[in-house]
Structure formats: structure tokens, C-alpha cells
Write a protein that holds these residues in place. Structure first.
Motif, PDB file in Angstrom:
ATOM      1  N   ALA A   1       4.866  17.270   3.451  1.00 51.95           N
ATOM      2  CA  ALA A   1       3.652  16.992   4.216  1.00 51.95           C
ATOM      3  C   ALA A   1       2.408  17.186   3.352  1.00 51.95           C
ATOM      4  CB  ALA A   1       3.601  17.888   5.453  1.00 51.95           C
ATOM      5  N   GLN A   2       2.430  18.189   2.476  1.00 54.52           N
ATOM      6  CA  GLN A   2       1.301  18.410   1.566  1.00 54.52           C
ATOM      7  C   GLN A   2       1.052  17.190   0.687  1.00 54.52           C
ATOM      8  OE1 GLN A   2       1.813  21.876  -0.857  1.00 54.52           O
ATOM      9  NE2 GLN A   2       1.999  23.257   0.876  1.00 54.52           N
ATOM     10  N   PHE A   3       2.138  16.595   0.198  1.00 51.58           N
ATOM     11  CA  PHE A   3       1.988  15.464  -0.712  1.00 51.58           C
ATOM     12  C   PHE A   3       1.183  14.333  -0.068  1.00 51.58           C
ATOM     13  CE2 PHE A   3       6.211  16.486  -3.078  1.00 51.58           C
ATOM     14  CZ  PHE A   3       5.567  17.506  -3.762  1.00 51.58           C
ATOM     15  N   VAL A   4       1.539  13.980   1.155  1.00 48.14           N
ATOM     16  CA  VAL A   4       0.856  12.861   1.791  1.00 48.14           C
ATOM     17  C   VAL A   4      -0.514  13.293   2.316  1.00 48.14           C
ATOM     18  CG1 VAL A   4       2.037  13.213   4.008  1.00 48.14           C
ATOM     19  CG2 VAL A   4       1.109  10.978   3.454  1.00 48.14           C
ATOM     20  N   GLN A   5      -0.647  14.524   2.752  1.00 49.30           N
ATOM     21  CA  GLN A   5      -1.930  15.019   3.236  1.00 49.30           C
ATOM     22  C   GLN A   5      -2.965  15.065   2.116  1.00 49.30           C
ATOM     23  OE1 GLN A   5      -2.029  19.157   4.201  1.00 49.30           O
ATOM     24  NE2 GLN A   5      -3.535  18.912   5.829  1.00 49.30           N
TER      25      GLN A   5
ATOM     26  N   GLY B   1       4.443   9.617   4.391  1.00 47.03           N
ATOM     27  CA  GLY B   1       5.521  10.585   4.346  1.00 47.03           C
ATOM     28  C   GLY B   1       6.379  10.537   5.596  1.00 47.03           C
ATOM     29  N   ILE B   2       7.641  10.876   5.437  1.00 49.52           N
ATOM     30  CA  ILE B   2       8.534  11.046   6.587  1.00 49.52           C
ATOM     31  C   ILE B   2       8.688  12.551   6.756  1.00 49.52           C
ATOM     32  CG2 ILE B   2      10.771  10.515   7.614  1.00 49.52           C
ATOM     33  CD1 ILE B   2      10.961   8.106   5.786  1.00 49.52           C
ATOM     34  N   ILE B   3       8.052  13.102   7.792  1.00 49.89           N
ATOM     35  CA  ILE B   3       7.929  14.543   7.928  1.00 49.89           C
ATOM     36  C   ILE B   3       8.362  14.988   9.323  1.00 49.89           C
ATOM     37  CG2 ILE B   3       6.019  14.530   6.270  1.00 49.89           C
ATOM     38  CD1 ILE B   3       4.124  15.096   8.661  1.00 49.89           C
ATOM     39  N   ALA B   4       8.312  16.285   9.557  1.00 48.98           N
ATOM     40  CA  ALA B   4       8.670  16.846  10.853  1.00 48.98           C
ATOM     41  C   ALA B   4       7.547  16.614  11.871  1.00 48.98           C
ATOM     42  CB  ALA B   4       8.924  18.343  10.723  1.00 48.98           C
ATOM     43  N   LEU B   5       7.916  16.257  13.080  1.00 51.22           N
ATOM     44  CA  LEU B   5       6.932  16.122  14.151  1.00 51.22           C
ATOM     45  C   LEU B   5       6.167  17.424  14.343  1.00 51.22           C
ATOM     46  CD1 LEU B   5       5.642  14.599  16.541  1.00 51.22           C
ATOM     47  CD2 LEU B   5       7.588  15.336  17.937  1.00 51.22           C
ATOM     48  N   SER B   6       6.836  18.560  14.170  1.00 46.87           N
ATOM     49  CA  SER B   6       6.165  19.848  14.351  1.00 46.87           C
ATOM     50  C   SER B   6       5.003  20.022  13.382  1.00 46.87           C
ATOM     51  CB  SER B   6       7.162  20.993  14.162  1.00 46.87           C
ATOM     52  OG  SER B   6       7.713  20.994  12.861  1.00 46.87           O
ATOM     53  N   LEU B   7       5.085  19.440  12.183  1.00 48.48           N
ATOM     54  CA  LEU B   7       3.981  19.516  11.231  1.00 48.48           C
ATOM     55  C   LEU B   7       2.909  18.486  11.552  1.00 48.48           C
ATOM     56  CD1 LEU B   7       5.896  20.115   7.875  1.00 48.48           C
ATOM     57  CD2 LEU B   7       4.929  21.791   9.468  1.00 48.48           C
ATOM     58  N   ALA B   8       3.305  17.315  12.016  1.00 50.35           N
ATOM     59  CA  ALA B   8       2.323  16.285  12.393  1.00 50.35           C
ATOM     60  C   ALA B   8       1.443  16.759  13.548  1.00 50.35           C
ATOM     61  CB  ALA B   8       3.038  14.995  12.769  1.00 50.35           C
TER      62      ALA B   8
ATOM     63  N   ALA C   1       0.816  -1.222   0.000  1.00 50.63           N
ATOM     64  CA  ALA C   1       0.000   0.000   0.000  1.00 50.63           C
ATOM     65  C   ALA C   1       0.847   1.268   0.000  1.00 50.63           C
ATOM     66  CB  ALA C   1      -0.936  -0.002   1.208  1.00 50.63           C
ATOM     67  N   ALA C   2       2.121   1.142   0.336  1.00 51.62           N
ATOM     68  CA  ALA C   2       3.025   2.298   0.332  1.00 51.62           C
ATOM     69  C   ALA C   2       3.640   2.435  -1.050  1.00 51.62           C
ATOM     70  CB  ALA C   2       4.089   2.138   1.404  1.00 51.62           C
ATOM     71  N   LYS C   3       2.830   2.877  -2.018  1.00 53.76           N
ATOM     72  CA  LYS C   3       3.303   2.967  -3.401  1.00 53.76           C
ATOM     73  C   LYS C   3       4.163   4.201  -3.627  1.00 53.76           C
ATOM     74  CE  LYS C   3      -0.605   0.502  -5.303  1.00 53.76           C
ATOM     75  NZ  LYS C   3      -2.017   0.586  -5.067  1.00 53.76           N
ATOM     76  N   ARG C   4       3.833   5.286  -2.920  1.00 52.66           N
ATOM     77  CA  ARG C   4       4.592   6.534  -3.044  1.00 52.66           C
ATOM     78  C   ARG C   4       4.931   7.025  -1.641  1.00 52.66           C
ATOM     79  NH1 ARG C   4      -0.285   8.589  -6.520  1.00 52.66           N
ATOM     80  NH2 ARG C   4      -1.081   7.638  -4.625  1.00 52.66           N
ATOM     81  N   ILE C   5       6.196   7.242  -1.410  1.00 50.72           N
ATOM     82  CA  ILE C   5       6.700   7.650  -0.090  1.00 50.72           C
ATOM     83  C   ILE C   5       7.311   9.041  -0.223  1.00 50.72           C
ATOM     84  CG2 ILE C   5       8.285   7.102   1.790  1.00 50.72           C
ATOM     85  CD1 ILE C   5       8.205   4.147   0.676  1.00 50.72           C
TER      86      ILE C   5
ATOM     87  N   LEU D   1      10.195   6.709  -3.814  1.00 49.56           N
ATOM     88  CA  LEU D   1      10.290   8.019  -3.178  1.00 49.56           C
ATOM     89  C   LEU D   1       9.828   9.135  -4.109  1.00 49.56           C
ATOM     90  CD1 LEU D   1      13.766   7.754  -1.403  1.00 49.56           C
ATOM     91  CD2 LEU D   1      11.493   7.326  -0.427  1.00 49.56           C
ATOM     92  N   VAL D   2       9.074  10.084  -3.541  1.00 48.59           N
ATOM     93  CA  VAL D   2       8.750  11.335  -4.217  1.00 48.59           C
ATOM     94  C   VAL D   2       9.306  12.451  -3.332  1.00 48.59           C
ATOM     95  CG1 VAL D   2       6.743  10.491  -5.465  1.00 48.59           C
ATOM     96  CG2 VAL D   2       6.449  11.403  -3.165  1.00 48.59           C
ATOM     97  N   LEU D   3       9.919  13.443  -3.952  1.00 52.31           N
ATOM     98  CA  LEU D   3      10.675  14.441  -3.204  1.00 52.31           C
ATOM     99  C   LEU D   3       9.985  15.793  -3.206  1.00 52.31           C
ATOM    100  CD1 LEU D   3      14.292  13.633  -4.480  1.00 52.31           C
ATOM    101  CD2 LEU D   3      12.988  12.545  -2.628  1.00 52.31           C
ATOM    102  N   GLY D   4       9.770  16.329  -2.015  1.00 47.89           N
ATOM    103  CA  GLY D   4       9.242  17.677  -1.890  1.00 47.89           C
ATOM    104  C   GLY D   4      10.375  18.679  -1.841  1.00 47.89           C
ATOM    105  N   GLU D   5      10.092  19.903  -2.242  1.00 47.84           N
ATOM    106  CA  GLU D   5      11.118  20.947  -2.230  1.00 47.84           C
ATOM    107  C   GLU D   5      11.532  21.303  -0.805  1.00 47.84           C
ATOM    108  OE1 GLU D   5      12.951  22.737  -4.713  1.00 47.84           O
ATOM    109  OE2 GLU D   5      12.348  20.814  -5.560  1.00 47.84           O
ATOM    110  N   ASN D   6      10.643  21.092   0.145  1.00 42.55           N
ATOM    111  CA  ASN D   6      10.926  21.344   1.562  1.00 42.55           C
ATOM    112  C   ASN D   6      10.007  20.447   2.369  1.00 42.55           C
ATOM    113  OD1 ASN D   6       8.354  22.887   1.945  1.00 42.55           O
ATOM    114  ND2 ASN D   6       9.368  24.293   0.539  1.00 42.55           N
ATOM    115  N   ILE D   7      10.131  20.489   3.694  1.00 43.47           N
ATOM    116  CA  ILE D   7       9.384  19.534   4.519  1.00 43.47           C
ATOM    117  C   ILE D   7       7.890  19.846   4.553  1.00 43.47           C
ATOM    118  CG2 ILE D   7       9.691  20.707   6.738  1.00 43.47           C
ATOM    119  CD1 ILE D   7       9.856  16.893   5.980  1.00 43.47           C
TER     120      ILE D   7
END
Length: 279
Positions: free
Chosen positions: A197-201, A208-215, A152-156, A187-193
């Protein structure tokens, strides 16, 4: 091959990357005219322009409200983005007064170039999580990083390791946990963290592997689930800042720095998922 996802996302995405402007409504005290008498001209507007790492988006927006209340004559403009990109922009003359980086090494590089007016300061330590939407079938709470192996994790989504400190940390964490080779082609790469987060949201990525502050941010905390990546799985993310030599109002920049490093700023950063230097 890693896919680099660019361009605007669908409408309705709750995280916003870019410039956030907080303007005070009153000017400072009138400047003195000839002979020390108050000038009849308009009051001088104090301004501060900040380049800030994207993981600070929600914490800094809240902090700015408190800072504006204490400095009602100040206009503060913040641009959120990748720390590595900011390093390049500032090195090439971008007109920022204060740099808040997700990697303390970047302002230290500016110090080597002679571009700082004060010493580099540490203000926070960033933390990583593996985040999925609430309805995701991925069992991140139970399997942690191994959940990335699931079909199910097709895009990370991760931030671009070339210029985003959180991307480098995510890559290091996947290697530390032994999953990188198995998932690197997803893997799909965001320009910043924040864009990551937007990509997975938004559904452009499954996890996504994101910042705890955004989660923990209001826009995401009720929409998903996460597993916190152990701190020993990636290099310590010491976040640092600096006041630039070209700052228009160095005193205002120092006042903001001192507020960020003071008791109120520290408490706010902790509430938003950051460790503090020395912890």
C-alpha cells in the motif's frame, strides 16, 4: 522480470510497518510475599507480545486502545509484518506470545510443530481491492482488473506471493480475471500488504492490489479510489490466530483473544473492511 522493491520509502508516507507499542501505565496487583502478605517489591508488569498480519494495522491499533482501557496493568507490544515471515521466525524461536496471521494455514503449521498452547482460532476473512490515488487516470471503478492493462499502469504493486497471503490472492485474482500474463512484467513486490500500500500511496507504483482494510484506513480512504475484487476471483482468505506455548502470560493472551472474538472485536473488524468467519 518482477522487481522486488526494498528499503525505506520517502518521508511522509503515512502507513507505518513495524512495531507498534501500547503500554499501560499501572502495574498489576502486588504479588504475595512470605506468609501471604503483599510483597514490598514493585508490582508485576503483565506483558503481551503479538505478531500480527499487516492488514490488521489500523483495526488492531484501535482495538488495543479498548483492550488497554479494560486491562490498565498490561503492556502490549505488536509487530506488523508478513505472515509467512512470522511463521519462519516463530518456528525458529522468536519470542512472540500470540500470532494473528492473514492465513489460518500458518498457525496450523505451528500446531503441527507442537508450538501452540491452545487451538487455532479464526477471527476474520480478508478482502482485496484494486487501489489508485485520487488523481490517477486509471478507471478502476469502471474497468476493474482490466484497468491494469492501461498504459498508465506502468508499475503494479502486490505483496510478495512467496510469503504474503495477500500476494498469493492478488496473483490468483489476476489469473482469474485473465490479466496476469499481460501485466506480470510490471509487478513490484512489497514485503507485506502494508508496504505494498505504501508503494502506490507514495507514487512508487501506479496502482496496487491491496487489502480493503487498508483502503478504508484513515491514512488512505480520502486519498484514493478502489474497486473491490469479487470474492470468487481468489481463494477465500480465512485469517487465523493462535496462542504460543512459550507465552509469558497465557491468561492475558487468552483475554486478548476472547476480546478480539467478542462482540466489540467483531464489530470493529467489520468496520475496518473484514468479513467474519461463517459469512
Amino acid at each position: 522480470m518482477k522487481a522486488i522493491v526494498k528499503g525505506a520509502l520517502a518521508a511522509g508516507v503515512l502507513l507505518i510497518v513495524g512495531a507498534g507499542i501500547v503500554a499501560g501505565l499501572r502495574g498489576s496487583e502486588p504479588s504475595a510475599g512470605p506468609g501471604g502478605a503483599p510483597s514490598s517489591g514493585p508490582p508485576r508488569q503483565r506483558t503481551l507480545t503479538i505478531a500480527a498480519a499487516s492488514d490488521l494495522k489500523f483495526a488492531l491499533d484501535e482495538l488495543l486502545k479498548e483492550f488497554r482501557a479494560k486491562h490498565p496493568g498490561a503492556q502490549v507490544q505488536v509487530t506488523y509484518g508478513s505472515s509467512g515471515n512470522f511463521l519462519a521466525q516463530i518456528s525458529n524461536g522468536a519470542p512472540f506470545d500470540l500470532f494473528l496471521s492473514a492465513d489460518a494455514a500458518y498457525p496450523r503449521k505451528l500446531a503441527e510443530q507442537g508450538l501452540l498452547s491452545d487451538d487455532v482460532f479464526s477471527y476474520a476473512v480478508g478482502r482485496l481491492v484494486v487501489w489508485v490515488p485520487k488523481g490517477s487516470p486509471l478507471p478502476v471503478e469502471q474497468r476493474g482488473m482490466d484497468a491494469l492493462r492501461e498504459p498508465a499502469a506502468k508499475r503494479i504493486a502486490i505483496a510478495n506471493p512467496q510469503h504474503a497471503p495477500y500476494g498469493r490472492a492478488a496473483e490468483a485474482a489476476m489469473k482469474s480475471k485473465g490479466v496476469y500474463d499481460a501485466v506480470k512484467d510490471k509487478l513490484v513486490l512489497g514485503e507485506n500488504i502494508a508496504q505494498t500500500a505504501q508503494f502506490v500511496q507514495s507514487g512508487s507504483a501506479d496502482v496496487g492490489i491491496i487489502a480493503l482494510s487498508l483502503a478504508l484506513a484513515p491514512a488512505m480512504k480520502d486519498q484514493g479510489r478502489y474497486w473491490e475484487v469479487p470474492l470468487d476471483a481468489y481463494p477465500r482468505m480465512e485469517q487465523g490466530g493462535a496462542i504460543l506455548k512459550r507465552a509469558e502470560d497465557p491468561e492475558l493472551a487468552r483475554q486478548f483473544r476472547d476480546f478480539l472474538l467478542g462482540a466489540e472485536g467483531k464489530a470493529l473488524l467489520e468496520r475496518h473492511g473484514f468479513f467474519l468467519p461463517g459469512e
